[in-house]
Design a protein around this motif. Structure first.
Motif, PDB file in Angstrom:
ATOM      1  N   LYS A   4      61.378  53.539  53.237  1.00  0.00           N
ATOM      2  CA  LYS A   4      60.177  53.898  53.997  1.00  0.00           C
ATOM      3  C   LYS A   4      59.586  55.211  53.508  1.00  0.00           C
ATOM      4  O   LYS A   4      58.383  55.411  53.542  1.00  0.00           O
ATOM      5  CB  LYS A   4      60.514  53.974  55.486  1.00  0.00           C
TER       6      LYS A   4
ATOM      7  N   LEU B 264      57.491  54.385  50.592  1.00  0.00           N
ATOM      8  CA  LEU B 264      56.268  53.735  51.082  1.00  0.00           C
ATOM      9  C   LEU B 264      55.297  54.771  51.626  1.00  0.00           C
ATOM     10  O   LEU B 264      54.097  54.738  51.351  1.00  0.00           O
ATOM     11  CB  LEU B 264      56.618  52.758  52.192  1.00  0.00           C
ATOM     12  N   PHE B 265      55.861  55.682  52.431  1.00  0.00           N
ATOM     13  CA  PHE B 265      55.045  56.712  53.071  1.00  0.00           C
ATOM     14  C   PHE B 265      54.289  57.524  52.020  1.00  0.00           C
ATOM     15  O   PHE B 265      53.064  57.635  52.068  1.00  0.00           O
ATOM     16  CB  PHE B 265      55.972  57.618  53.899  1.00  0.00           C
TER      17      PHE B 265
ATOM     18  N   LEU C 162      51.809  55.230  49.831  1.00  0.00           N
ATOM     19  CA  LEU C 162      50.557  54.869  50.505  1.00  0.00           C
ATOM     20  C   LEU C 162      49.639  56.070  50.660  1.00  0.00           C
ATOM     21  O   LEU C 162      48.424  55.964  50.490  1.00  0.00           O
ATOM     22  CB  LEU C 162      50.856  54.249  51.861  1.00  0.00           C
ATOM     23  N   ASN C 163      50.239  57.212  50.972  1.00  0.00           N
ATOM     24  CA  ASN C 163      49.397  58.402  51.107  1.00  0.00           C
ATOM     25  C   ASN C 163      48.683  58.718  49.806  1.00  0.00           C
ATOM     26  O   ASN C 163      47.493  59.023  49.793  1.00  0.00           O
ATOM     27  CB  ASN C 163      50.246  59.607  51.530  1.00  0.00           C
TER      28      ASN C 163
ATOM     29  N   LEU D 197      48.055  56.570  47.475  1.00  0.00           N
ATOM     30  CA  LEU D 197      47.095  55.502  47.219  1.00  0.00           C
ATOM     31  C   LEU D 197      45.771  55.799  47.945  1.00  0.00           C
ATOM     32  O   LEU D 197      44.690  55.697  47.362  1.00  0.00           O
ATOM     33  CB  LEU D 197      47.662  54.162  47.687  1.00  0.00           C
ATOM     34  N   ILE D 198      45.881  56.198  49.211  1.00  0.00           N
ATOM     35  CA  ILE D 198      44.662  56.504  49.971  1.00  0.00           C
ATOM     36  C   ILE D 198      43.941  57.696  49.344  1.00  0.00           C
ATOM     37  O   ILE D 198      42.718  57.701  49.195  1.00  0.00           O
ATOM     38  CB  ILE D 198      45.004  56.777  51.450  1.00  0.00           C
TER      39      ILE D 198
ATOM     40  N   LEU E 122      42.193  56.440  46.287  1.00  0.00           N
ATOM     41  CA  LEU E 122      40.995  55.670  46.619  1.00  0.00           C
ATOM     42  C   LEU E 122      39.874  56.602  47.069  1.00  0.00           C
ATOM     43  O   LEU E 122      38.702  56.384  46.749  1.00  0.00           O
ATOM     44  CB  LEU E 122      41.318  54.652  47.714  1.00  0.00           C
TER      45      LEU E 122
ATOM     46  N   TRP F 250      38.424  58.117  44.113  1.00  0.00           N
ATOM     47  CA  TRP F 250      37.569  57.102  43.469  1.00  0.00           C
ATOM     48  C   TRP F 250      36.193  57.064  44.155  1.00  0.00           C
ATOM     49  O   TRP F 250      35.150  57.057  43.493  1.00  0.00           O
ATOM     50  CB  TRP F 250      38.270  55.740  43.545  1.00  0.00           C
ATOM     51  N   ALA F 251      36.217  57.058  45.499  1.00  0.00           N
ATOM     52  CA  ALA F 251      34.955  57.026  46.250  1.00  0.00           C
ATOM     53  C   ALA F 251      34.106  58.252  45.916  1.00  0.00           C
ATOM     54  O   ALA F 251      32.899  58.148  45.694  1.00  0.00           O
ATOM     55  CB  ALA F 251      35.234  56.950  47.742  1.00  0.00           C
ATOM     56  N   VAL F 252      34.765  59.422  45.866  1.00  0.00           N
ATOM     57  CA  VAL F 252      34.025  60.655  45.581  1.00  0.00           C
ATOM     58  C   VAL F 252      33.441  60.610  44.171  1.00  0.00           C
ATOM     59  O   VAL F 252      32.272  60.935  43.954  1.00  0.00           O
ATOM     60  CB  VAL F 252      34.952  61.886  45.748  1.00  0.00           C
TER      61      VAL F 252
ATOM     62  N   ASP G 141      30.532  58.317  43.975  1.00  0.00           N
ATOM     63  CA  ASP G 141      29.354  58.874  44.626  1.00  0.00           C
ATOM     64  C   ASP G 141      28.721  59.971  43.777  1.00  0.00           C
ATOM     65  O   ASP G 141      27.519  60.210  43.846  1.00  0.00           O
ATOM     66  CB  ASP G 141      29.737  59.420  46.006  1.00  0.00           C
ATOM     67  N   ASN G 142      29.552  60.628  43.001  1.00  0.00           N
ATOM     68  CA  ASN G 142      29.036  61.762  42.220  1.00  0.00           C
ATOM     69  C   ASN G 142      28.587  61.392  40.823  1.00  0.00           C
ATOM     70  O   ASN G 142      28.079  62.233  40.102  1.00  0.00           O
ATOM     71  CB  ASN G 142      30.100  62.861  42.142  1.00  0.00           C
TER      72      ASN G 142
END
Lengths: 446, 563
Positions: A3, A6-7, A10-11, A13-14, A17, A20-22, A25-26
């Motif tokens: 776990k 995983l913890f 996942l953190n 990974l977020i 992502l 990636w979004a930033v 956008d830029n």
């Protein structure tokens, strides 16, 4: 996997992502164009500065260079408040800002920055018209594809080449005398010559056989069947790509391909429910003008028709022309010929009544095929009438139901002779008849 | 605890004249000093953290965000496959949607002139605008999906049974509110997709009996197009400026508030009704919620967030042309979760498909815990101990999604049937004409179906051998098929459609209740079996329409009763 792994996984990974979004956008497309423009501008000014002769020149160029270097990246837009427009074209087409550059000319030849001085830009203040009033396209968009508007769900792509003259027609009642609107003028002349108003009307003036073209440019694309608009392989034509579904293409196709391919109808009643009978639907009745028109003609007619839109602009945007005067004629035959053209008789009977147009499933003679039924060729038939009979024929017309069918269970022929009693009367009617007799081929005298 | 003053970090006197000698600094000391101060201790109790039972418990009870949890749970609750975290994920998505929704409210103006333009601004000009909009849209779809899955999970583990009947009902209401939340948001982009989906959806309201102007008995209350329930919903007779404002207010204020209040009630009841129903293992001992449950919740939430984040960056939310009330797209479709109902419009009159059936579904779902008297199967998945409940419920859910699939992928222009691989541009001929049963046959069919369907399972005592019964049905079907083939020259696929749906009705409408339902008390049997028969009737009617082109089985236009 524990776990704990995983913890953390996942953190991260977020986090990834989000990065990636930033980044996405830029790194919007328009930023590259502004970077490139800044580079061009700075190097141009540097060159100019090194060549500058006087101190005053040096000082002003130096200031300009500093200003260019300080220029940040931003979305720019041209506002035309009367029209509720905010056009972001200048975000990529940097340098065409009407405030910074009222002349709208740049020294660059690269595409998004290129602009030469065009008289229309001077006479049409961008703060009143913005860009998309004339050029069309999607003013709010800031990507190349979306802004030029050749995308699905945007119905007004940018008008390129001579088709932009549609914009002249929208406001200028006197566009025929305008310099730069020659293509639209040619389109209008073709429409008059071919006799389109025999079947179509413009804002209620004209024939009743087909649709009113007075607001054809506003036709929603979802009202159009695009099934047969694309590339043809033999008899079968596919559909255009969805991003090309716009009225301009639809109109142009009517002059570059046979309308019965475009709108095939259902002449054999194949769309019927099984075990039922229903009426066959004739294909488009529009004559195959593509045979006699060049590509340029098609573009010209389309340019004129794309100017036919319901009034969307405030009234002070319009340039009204004095209504055209009825010309005077020396003799009744010349007047009759004018009447023949004015009401679009040529649309069905051919120019000068010399060649009747195709009328699907109308029985012309025993040799014709179903799709080659013809409208009467006036020069051949008029001689059989007396003056009184011809007057009555024009007055009453011939309903479609009275036209002999080539195939009895086929569709009703799409073209018919409308009643002209409300439109052609008095002197016009008399002179038209005189004209028609003048073109009739000599009859044998028994 | 804070009686020892926090030492102030003072620069140590520098004995050696080294130029770069900074004051002694380490992250550990800084944290230690900061967390020892009055400010920190006023905010966080039980500091410093010690890994003791007492601290783990206090961590839950003293924390406003966590205190809804118990301090200890049974180890069963930790199993991922027991809950799949679906309830928590529904709430997580509700929170995410609140956050993105509030951010979107900064950019969005609910007027017909500006709404669509604001969508374009979000896409092309606003920083992270398109990400926000995508996120809001995909989270909304995810929430609808997950809430439905949550309901399925709760059903399958029997978690609605006594004493949790009421909370199941609250959950059903929350599901409909979730759908309504999504539906009201659907209009806001003000594009063609939006107004026509909402037009389809709200037209069903016009078919409400008594309250809608097109429904049965509309004239009893004087319902017209400008005073009925649809008018109230739209603020007009068509979807327009008032509708946009109404839906905006409902979407942003009214429905979220009601939903939030009911979520509180739902959680409260979850806690009060406790997790205790599953059979106890010998020597089972409870475990601490912190960290065991909390970390699992966190991982589930992280997976969900990562998923919606990814989808929001990779896929853009749809946006079509500016709304135009004069141009109806063909076909016009409701949002996907209502496409099952829209598909039913093909088979039933609007007041049945749009009002009666959804009304009965909601009421039927709420009634389930009061009808299901089987004490077994609480707190674990079991098919053996609850064969009837599971079979019927899952059948309904699968049927619902099959209908949604048909509505989404198999319906093209004019709502004709187009297979997913068929182009909508190649026009299909009209479907065959429909016909209705003559009145005597209609009355006989309905009465026979209802009468026999209600009576037979109760009257036939003893066990029916299902193998024999199914073989019997097979023989009956072959005779029927032969009769249809010879008598009516009906295509094979039509006979198969009718046969398959008849068999399902035979299985779920007769064999199952005959074996499992007949022994419950009379009232419960009446309600459960009539609901079951009505569900199967929907299926039968679909078979009759798709297979045999039957329009109505019973036609009583004078009472607006066409079935």
């Amino acid at each position: 996997m524990t776990k704990r792994q995983l913890f953390y996984g996942l953190n991260f990974l977020i986090l990834g992502l989000s990065v990636w979004a930033v980044v996405r956008d830029n790194t919007r497309e328009w930023k590259d164009y502004q970077t490139e423009f800044k580079r061009l501008e700075v190097s141009r000014l540097k060159d100019a500065l090194s060549n500058a002769a006087t101190d005053a020149e040096k000082e002003s160029l130096g200031a300009a260079l500093q200003a260019a270097k300080r220029q940040g990246k931003a979305i720019r837009q041209v506002l035309a408040n009367d029209l509720g427009k905010a056009d972001r074209c200048v975000t990529c087409h940097v340098g065409l800002d009407p405030y910074a550059n009222p002349g709208l000319s740049t020294p660059y030849t690269e595409h998004p920055y290129k602009a030469s001085e065009v008289p229309e830009h001077k006479s049409h203040n961008l703060t009143k018209f913005a860009c998309t009033s004339c050029h069309m396209g999607q003013g709010l968009a800031t990507t190349v594809e979306d802004a030029h508007g050749r995308v699905a769900h945007w119905e007004e792509p940018m008008l390129t080449g001579p088709s932009i003259q549609a914009a002249c027609v929208r406001c200028h009642g006197d566009f025929k005398t305008l310099k730069g609107a020659e293509t639209a003028k040619r389109g209008k002349e073709l429409i008059d010559r071919l006799g389109c108003v025999g079947c179509h009307s413009f804002n209620g003036v004209g024939g009743e056989i087909s649709v009113d073209l007075g607001d054809i440019a506003d036709k929603p694309t979802s009202r159009i069947d695009w099934s047969h608009t694309g590339e043809c392989h033999g008899e079968h034509c596919g559909a255009l790509e969805k991003r090309d579904w716009n009225v301009k293409n639809w109109i142009e196709l009517h002059f570059t391909r046979d309308p019965i391919v475009l709108v095939p109808g259902d002449p054999e009643a194949k769309q019927c429910a099984p075990k039922t009978k229903c009426e066959p639907v004739s294909p488009s009745g529009m004559p195959p003008f593509y045979k006699e028109l060049s590509k340029e003609d098609a573009v010209a007619i389309t340019a004129y028709l794309m100017g036919q839109t319901a009034n969307k602009y405030p009234s002070d945007y319009f340039v009204y022309a004095a209504p055209a005067k009825e010309p005077a004629f020396a003799n009744p035959t010349a007047h009759g010929q004018y009447v023949f053209q004015k009401y679009g008789c040529a649309g069905c009977h051919g120019e000068g009544g010399k060649e009747g147009r195709r009328n699907y499933n109308a029985k012309a003679n025993d040799q014709t095929k179903m799709e080659e039924g013809l409208e009467p060729t006036l020069t051949k038939v008029v001689g059989n009438y007396t003056r009184e009979e011809l007057r009555k024929k024009i007055h009453d017309g011939v309903p479609a139901s009275a036209i002999a069918k080539f195939k009895e269970d086929g569709p009703m022929p799409p073209l018919y002779m409308p009643k002209w009693n409300e439109k052609i009367k008095g002197q016009e009617l008399e002179d038209l008849i005189t004209y028609l007799f003048s073109i009739a081929e000599k009859q044998e005298v028994w | 605890m804070s009686d020892t003053p926090a030492p102030t970090p003072s620069p140590a006197p520098a004995p050696a004249p080294k130029p770069a000698a900074a004051p002694q600094f380490s992250v550990d000391t800084l944290i230690k000093e900061a967390t020892n101060g009055q400010i920190w201790k006023s905010m966080f109790r039980n500091w410093p953290w010690q890994d003791t039972a007492r601290h783990r418990a206090r961590h839950i009870v003293d924390n406003v965000w966590l205190h809804l949890h118990p301090t200890k749970v049974r180890p069963r609750a930790l199993e991922t496959t027991f809950t799949w975290g679906l309830g928590g994920l529904s709430f997580l998505l509700y929170l995410l949607l609140t956050i993105t929704g509030v951010l979107l409210m900064f950019y969005y103006r609910p007027t017909v002139e500006l709404a669509y333009q604001d969508m374009k601004d979000l896409q092309f000009a606003v920083s992270f605008g398109i990400f926000l909009r995508n996120n809001h849209r995909w989270c909304a779809h995810a929430m609808v999906t997950i809430v439905i899955l949550h309901m399925v999970r709760v059903f399958l583990t029997g978690s609605y049974k006594k004493p949790r009947e009421f909370n199941w009902g609250v959950g059903v209401i929350l599901l409909t509110l979730t759908l309504f939340l999504s539906f009201t948001g659907y209009l806001l982009p003000w594009d063609q997709l939006a107004i026509w989906a909402v037009t389809v959806g709200t037209n069903m309201a016009a078919a409400t009996p008594f309250l809608g102007n097109e429904g049965p008995f509309a004239n009893l209350l004087g319902m017209k197009i400008n005073n009925d329930v649809r008018f109230v919903l739209l603020g007009g007779t068509t979807v327009g400026a008032n509708t946009l404002l109404r839906f905006y207010v409902m979407h942003c204020v009214l429905v979220p508030l009601v939903t939030g209040a009911l979520i509180m009630l739902h959680f409260w009841r979850v806690r009060k009704d406790t997790f205790s129903a599953a059979p106890r293992q010998p020597d089972e001992e409870k475990v601490d919620v912190w960290p065991h449950l909390v970390v699992r919740e966190y991982i589930a939430a992280a997976i969900c967030v990562a998923f919606v984040w990814f989808v929001s960056v990779a896929f853009d939310a749809p946006l079509e042309e500016l709304a135009n009330p004069n141009v109806t797209p063909n076909p016009s479709k409701a949002p996907w979760y209502f496409l099952g109902l829209q598909e039913l419009l093909v088979y039933f009159d609007p007041w049945i498909a749009g009002v009666l059936i959804p009304g009965l579904i909601i009421k039927g779902l709420c009634a389930i815990p009061y009808l299901d008297t089987n004490p077994k199967g609480v707190g674990y998945y079991t098919w053996k101990e609850r064969p009837f409940a599971n079979a019927i419920f899952m059948f309904g859910i699968v049927m619902w999604f099959v209908l949604i699939y048909i509505g989404t992928y198999c319906r093209g222009p004019n709502y004709f049937w187009y297979w997913p691989w068929e182009s909508w541009l190649i026009h299909k001929p009209a479907p065959p004409p429909t016909w209705s049963f003559p009145l005597w046959l209609g009355v006989l069919s309905i009465a026979g179906y209802a009468g026999l369907g209600m009576a037979l399972p109760k009257l036939i005592k003893g066990e029916i051998d299902w193998k024999k019964a199914n073989w019997g049905f097979g023989v009956f079907f072959l005779v029927l098929a032969a009769a249809m083939k010879i008598g009516g020259d009906i295509e094979a696929w039509r006979i198969i459609v009718v046969g398959a749906l008849l068999w399902m009705t035979f299985l779920f409408g007769f064999l199952y209740p005959q074996r499992y339902l007949k022994d419950i008390d009379f009232m419960r049997y009446q309600i459960a079996q009539s609901l079951n028969l009505m569900m199967m009737a929907v299926l039968l009617k679909m078979g009759l329409r798709l297979g045999l082109d039957v329009k109505y089985v019973l036609e009583l236009p004078q009472f607006n009763l066409n079935i």
